[in-house]
Design a protein around this motif. Structure first.
Motif, PDB file in Angstrom:
ATOM      1  N   GLY A  12       0.812  -1.210   0.000  1.00 30.98           N
ATOM      2  CA  GLY A  12       0.000   0.000   0.000  1.00 30.98           C
ATOM      3  C   GLY A  12       0.840   1.253   0.000  1.00 30.98           C
ATOM      4  O   GLY A  12       1.918   1.295   0.608  1.00 30.98           O
ATOM      5  N   ASN A  13       0.340   2.289  -0.695  1.00 25.74           N
ATOM      6  CA  ASN A  13       1.031   3.572  -0.798  1.00 25.74           C
ATOM      7  C   ASN A  13       0.040   4.709  -0.651  1.00 25.74           C
ATOM      8  O   ASN A  13      -1.074   4.642  -1.174  1.00 25.74           O
ATOM      9  CB  ASN A  13       1.724   3.698  -2.161  1.00 25.74           C
ATOM     10  CG  ASN A  13       2.820   2.677  -2.355  1.00 25.74           C
ATOM     11  OD1 ASN A  13       3.972   2.915  -2.035  1.00 25.74           O
ATOM     12  ND2 ASN A  13       2.453   1.500  -2.873  1.00 25.74           N
ATOM     13  N   ALA A  14       0.448   5.758   0.057  1.00 22.76           N
ATOM     14  CA  ALA A  14      -0.351   6.977   0.163  1.00 22.76           C
ATOM     15  C   ALA A  14       0.546   8.095   0.675  1.00 22.76           C
ATOM     16  O   ALA A  14       1.310   7.897   1.624  1.00 22.76           O
ATOM     17  CB  ALA A  14      -1.546   6.796   1.094  1.00 22.76           C
ATOM     18  N   LEU A  15       0.444   9.249   0.040  1.00 20.81           N
ATOM     19  CA  LEU A  15       1.226  10.429   0.412  1.00 20.81           C
ATOM     20  C   LEU A  15       0.278  11.614   0.446  1.00 20.81           C
ATOM     21  O   LEU A  15      -0.569  11.751  -0.446  1.00 20.81           O
ATOM     22  CB  LEU A  15       2.335  10.669  -0.613  1.00 20.81           C
ATOM     23  CG  LEU A  15       3.319  11.800  -0.344  1.00 20.81           C
ATOM     24  CD1 LEU A  15       4.447  11.302   0.566  1.00 20.81           C
ATOM     25  CD2 LEU A  15       3.929  12.320  -1.643  1.00 20.81           C
ATOM     26  N   VAL A  16       0.403  12.470   1.443  1.00 23.03           N
ATOM     27  CA  VAL A  16      -0.450  13.652   1.553  1.00 23.03           C
ATOM     28  C   VAL A  16       0.414  14.901   1.443  1.00 23.03           C
ATOM     29  O   VAL A  16       1.479  14.990   2.068  1.00 23.03           O
ATOM     30  CB  VAL A  16      -1.230  13.670   2.885  1.00 23.03           C
ATOM     31  CG1 VAL A  16      -2.074  14.944   2.992  1.00 23.03           C
ATOM     32  CG2 VAL A  16      -2.129  12.443   2.989  1.00 23.03           C
ATOM     33  N   VAL A  17      -0.042  15.845   0.643  1.00 17.51           N
ATOM     34  CA  VAL A  17       0.653  17.123   0.458  1.00 17.51           C
ATOM     35  C   VAL A  17      -0.302  18.237   0.860  1.00 17.51           C
ATOM     36  O   VAL A  17      -1.483  18.220   0.496  1.00 17.51           O
ATOM     37  CB  VAL A  17       1.095  17.318  -1.007  1.00 17.51           C
ATOM     38  CG1 VAL A  17       1.902  18.607  -1.156  1.00 17.51           C
ATOM     39  CG2 VAL A  17       1.899  16.116  -1.483  1.00 17.51           C
ATOM     40  N   GLU A  18       0.222  19.208   1.596  1.00 15.05           N
ATOM     41  CA  GLU A  18      -0.606  20.295   2.128  1.00 15.05           C
ATOM     42  C   GLU A  18       0.046  21.638   1.816  1.00 15.05           C
ATOM     43  O   GLU A  18       1.253  21.802   1.977  1.00 15.05           O
ATOM     44  CB  GLU A  18      -0.757  20.122   3.640  1.00 15.05           C
ATOM     45  CG  GLU A  18      -1.548  21.212   4.329  1.00 15.05           C
ATOM     46  CD  GLU A  18      -1.615  20.986   5.840  1.00 15.05           C
ATOM     47  OE1 GLU A  18      -2.322  20.052   6.252  1.00 15.05           O
ATOM     48  OE2 GLU A  18      -0.941  21.713   6.588  1.00 15.05           O
ATOM     49  N   ALA A  19      -0.746  22.583   1.362  1.00 12.78           N
ATOM     50  CA  ALA A  19      -0.280  23.951   1.121  1.00 12.78           C
ATOM     51  C   ALA A  19      -1.164  24.910   1.896  1.00 12.78           C
ATOM     52  O   ALA A  19      -2.390  24.781   1.888  1.00 12.78           O
ATOM     53  CB  ALA A  19      -0.320  24.290  -0.368  1.00 12.78           C
ATOM     54  N   ARG A  20      -0.551  25.871   2.565  1.00 13.38           N
ATOM     55  CA  ARG A  20      -1.287  26.870   3.338  1.00 13.38           C
ATOM     56  C   ARG A  20      -0.978  28.264   2.813  1.00 13.38           C
ATOM     57  O   ARG A  20       0.173  28.584   2.524  1.00 13.38           O
ATOM     58  CB  ARG A  20      -0.905  26.810   4.821  1.00 13.38           C
ATOM     59  CG  ARG A  20      -1.369  25.555   5.532  1.00 13.38           C
ATOM     60  CD  ARG A  20      -0.914  25.542   6.995  1.00 13.38           C
ATOM     61  NE  ARG A  20      -1.406  24.367   7.702  1.00 13.38           N
ATOM     62  CZ  ARG A  20      -2.537  24.321   8.391  1.00 13.38           C
ATOM     63  NH1 ARG A  20      -3.282  25.414   8.466  1.00 13.38           N
ATOM     64  NH2 ARG A  20      -2.926  23.224   8.993  1.00 13.38           N
ATOM     65  N   GLY A  22      -2.321  31.917   4.258  1.00  8.18           N
ATOM     66  CA  GLY A  22      -3.197  32.567   5.227  1.00  8.18           C
ATOM     67  C   GLY A  22      -4.007  31.523   5.960  1.00  8.18           C
ATOM     68  O   GLY A  22      -3.478  30.570   6.520  1.00  8.18           O
ATOM     69  N   THR A  23      -5.312  31.675   5.929  1.00  5.31           N
ATOM     70  CA  THR A  23      -6.189  30.701   6.579  1.00  5.31           C
ATOM     71  C   THR A  23      -6.659  29.608   5.614  1.00  5.31           C
ATOM     72  O   THR A  23      -7.390  28.702   6.016  1.00  5.31           O
ATOM     73  CB  THR A  23      -7.424  31.412   7.170  1.00  5.31           C
ATOM     74  OG1 THR A  23      -8.131  32.088   6.114  1.00  5.31           O
ATOM     75  CG2 THR A  23      -7.007  32.422   8.231  1.00  5.31           C
ATOM     76  N   SER A  24      -6.249  29.707   4.354  1.00  2.81           N
ATOM     77  CA  SER A  24      -6.665  28.735   3.347  1.00  2.81           C
ATOM     78  C   SER A  24      -5.712  27.544   3.330  1.00  2.81           C
ATOM     79  O   SER A  24      -4.486  27.707   3.323  1.00  2.81           O
ATOM     80  CB  SER A  24      -6.699  29.390   1.971  1.00  2.81           C
ATOM     81  OG  SER A  24      -7.030  28.459   0.967  1.00  2.81           O
ATOM     82  N   VAL A  25      -6.266  26.339   3.316  1.00  2.00           N
ATOM     83  CA  VAL A  25      -5.467  25.113   3.309  1.00  2.00           C
ATOM     84  C   VAL A  25      -5.939  24.218   2.161  1.00  2.00           C
ATOM     85  O   VAL A  25      -7.135  24.009   1.980  1.00  2.00           O
ATOM     86  CB  VAL A  25      -5.592  24.341   4.640  1.00  2.00           C
ATOM     87  CG1 VAL A  25      -4.739  23.079   4.602  1.00  2.00           C
ATOM     88  CG2 VAL A  25      -5.190  25.221   5.816  1.00  2.00           C
ATOM     89  N   THR A  26      -4.988  23.716   1.385  1.00  2.00           N
ATOM     90  CA  THR A  26      -5.270  22.734   0.341  1.00  2.00           C
ATOM     91  C   THR A  26      -4.561  21.443   0.707  1.00  2.00           C
ATOM     92  O   THR A  26      -3.367  21.450   0.998  1.00  2.00           O
ATOM     93  CB  THR A  26      -4.774  23.203  -1.037  1.00  2.00           C
ATOM     94  OG1 THR A  26      -5.396  24.447  -1.378  1.00  2.00           O
ATOM     95  CG2 THR A  26      -5.080  22.172  -2.105  1.00  2.00           C
ATOM     96  N   ARG A  27      -5.307  20.317   0.689  1.00  2.00           N
ATOM     97  CA  ARG A  27      -4.704  19.013   0.989  1.00  2.00           C
ATOM     98  C   ARG A  27      -5.068  18.032  -0.125  1.00  2.00           C
ATOM     99  O   ARG A  27      -6.241  17.890  -0.462  1.00  2.00           O
ATOM    100  CB  ARG A  27      -5.220  18.448   2.315  1.00  2.00           C
ATOM    101  CG  ARG A  27      -4.788  19.188   3.536  1.00  2.00           C
ATOM    102  CD  ARG A  27      -5.173  18.434   4.813  1.00  2.00           C
ATOM    103  NE  ARG A  27      -4.887  19.251   5.987  1.00  2.00           N
ATOM    104  CZ  ARG A  27      -5.782  20.024   6.584  1.00  2.00           C
ATOM    105  NH1 ARG A  27      -7.024  20.076   6.118  1.00  2.00           N
ATOM    106  NH2 ARG A  27      -5.442  20.743   7.636  1.00  2.00           N
ATOM    107  N   VAL A  28      -4.068  17.372  -0.655  1.00  2.00           N
ATOM    108  CA  VAL A  28      -4.319  16.328  -1.639  1.00  2.00           C
ATOM    109  C   VAL A  28      -3.557  15.072  -1.241  1.00  2.00           C
ATOM    110  O   VAL A  28      -2.513  15.135  -0.591  1.00  2.00           O
ATOM    111  CB  VAL A  28      -3.912  16.756  -3.066  1.00  2.00           C
ATOM    112  CG1 VAL A  28      -4.686  17.988  -3.504  1.00  2.00           C
ATOM    113  CG2 VAL A  28      -2.418  16.990  -3.174  1.00  2.00           C
ATOM    114  N   MET A  29      -4.094  13.948  -1.631  1.00  2.00           N
ATOM    115  CA  MET A  29      -3.449  12.662  -1.418  1.00  2.00           C
ATOM    116  C   MET A  29      -3.003  12.112  -2.761  1.00  2.00           C
ATOM    117  O   MET A  29      -3.747  12.184  -3.748  1.00  2.00           O
ATOM    118  CB  MET A  29      -4.403  11.686  -0.736  1.00  2.00           C
ATOM    119  CG  MET A  29      -3.848  10.284  -0.586  1.00  2.00           C
ATOM    120  SD  MET A  29      -5.046   9.118   0.149  1.00  2.00           S
ATOM    121  CE  MET A  29      -4.976   9.640   1.857  1.00  2.00           C
ATOM    122  N   ILE A  30      -1.795  11.579  -2.811  1.00  2.00           N
ATOM    123  CA  ILE A  30      -1.324  10.875  -3.995  1.00  2.00           C
ATOM    124  C   ILE A  30      -1.433   9.380  -3.713  1.00  2.00           C
ATOM    125  O   ILE A  30      -0.754   8.850  -2.833  1.00  2.00           O
ATOM    126  CB  ILE A  30       0.129  11.252  -4.334  1.00  2.00           C
ATOM    127  CG1 ILE A  30       0.248  12.757  -4.605  1.00  2.00           C
ATOM    128  CG2 ILE A  30       0.610  10.462  -5.547  1.00  2.00           C
ATOM    129  CD1 ILE A  30       1.663  13.218  -4.879  1.00  2.00           C
TER     130      ILE A  30
END
Length: 260
Positions: A12-20, A22-30
Motif C-alpha cells: 500500500g502507498n499513500a502520500l499527503v501534500v498540504e499547502a497553506r 493565510g487561513t486557506s489550506v489545500t490538501r491532496v493525497m497521492i
C-alpha cells in the motif's frame, strides 16, 4: 507547504501534500493503496480529517496504489484525478455519481493552492504518471513505480526542493530471492521498478541545486533494506546516509515542512 507519507511499499502507498496560504489550506493525497479503515486511521494519526482532502491524485491502476481510492473518495466526497488510460483500466470499479476527473499526462492543473504537474513514466500499466506539486514557492517531486529514468522525467524533476524517490530493490537481493523468474524480470525490466543504483542515476542527472529533502520510497521488504538505499543515494548529494529519509510500509514518515 508540507508532505507526509502514510506508508509505502507493495502492500500500500499513500502520500499527503498540504499547502497553506493565510487561513486557506489545500490538501491532496497521492494514491491510496490501503483499505478504508486503515487509511482513515493513518490519516487521523497525522492529524488529517479524511473529509478535508481536496483531491486524490492517482498514479496508475495497480492495487497497492488504487486499492482504497474509490471507497475513500465515495465515503468522504473527494474528487479523484487520473489519466484517461487509468480510468479505462478501472472503469468498472468507479462508483456511480463519484467525481472522477481525467487529466492529461503532460498538462498541469490546479487544486486550490497547489499546482499539479503530471508526467508520464515507463511502467507496466495503462497510462501511468507521477507528479510534481508546487505552491508557487516550493516544489515537491514524487517518483515511484517506473523501470528507468527518461529525459522527460529528468527535466520534470529538476529544480525540486524535495523528492520522494523509488528505491525498490537491490539487484543482488532480487536475483537471490525465491521470486519466480518471470517476476524477477518484470521488476528489473524497463517497465518495472527502480533499483537503488537506477534511483541514484536519476538523482545524479537532475538539477539538485534546490534540493533540501530526499526520501527513498517503495522499498521491497524482500529485496532491499534502508541501509542499501541510503548508501546508494548519499554520495550523489554529498550527504550523510542518515540525512536521507525512508518511507516504510507500516508508518511512512512524519510531516516534512519545506519552509523549515
Amino acid at each position: 507547504m508540507r508532505y507526509t507519507s502514510l506508508g509505502s511499499g507493495s502492500e500500500g502507498n499513500a502520500l499527503v501534500v498540504e499547502a497553506r496560504e493565510g487561513t486557506s489550506v489545500t490538501r491532496v493525497m497521492i494514491d491510496c493503496g490501503f483499505g478504508l479503515r486503515e487509511v482513515e486511521r493513518r490519516l487521523l494519526g497525522r492529524g488529517i480529517e479524511p473529509s478535508s482532502l481536496d483531491g486524490i491524485l492517482v498514479t496508475h491502476e495497480h492495487g497497492d496504489h488504487i486499492g482504497g481510492v474509490f471507497r475513500l473518495a465515495r465515503r468522504h466526497g473527494i474528487p479523484v484525478h487520473l489519466t484517461t488510460g487509468t480510468r479505462a483500466a478501472v472503469a468498472a470499479r468507479i462508483p456511480e455519481g463519484m467525481t472522477a476527473i481525467c487529466c492529461d499526462s503532460h498538462t498541469a492543473f490546479s487544486i486550490g493552492g497547489l499546482r499539479v504537474q503530471p508526467f508520464p513514466v515507463p511502467h507496466d500499466a495503462r497510462e501511468p504518471v507521477q507528479y510534481v506539486l508546487d505552491d508557487g514557492q516550493w516544489r515537491l517531486g514524487v517518483l515511484t513505480d517506473l523501470g528507468e529514468g527518461t529525459p522527460h522525467v529528468h527535466r520534470t524533476l529538476s529544480g525540486c526542493d524535495a523528492l520522494v524517490l523509488e528505491c525498490n530493490h537491490c539487484p543482488d537481493m532480487l536475483a537471490r530471492s525465491d521470486y519466480p523468474v518471470s517476476l524477477k524480470y518484470r521488476i528489473a525490466g524497463r517497465y518495472g521498478h527502480l533499483s537503488n543504483a537506477a534511483a541514484a542515476e536519476i538523482l545524479r542527472v537532475v538539477d539538485r541545486s534546490r534540493l533540501k529533502f530526499l526520501h527513498a520510497a517503495h522499498l521491497s521488504k524482500t529485496n532491499n533494506v534502508p541501509e542499501l538505499a541510503r548508501a546508494a543515494l548519499a554520495p550523489i548529494l554529498g550527504w550523510q546516509p542518515g540525512e536521507i529519509g525512508v518511507a516504510d510500509q507500516d508508518t511512512g514518515f512524519d510531516w516534512v515542512d519545506l519552509g523549515r
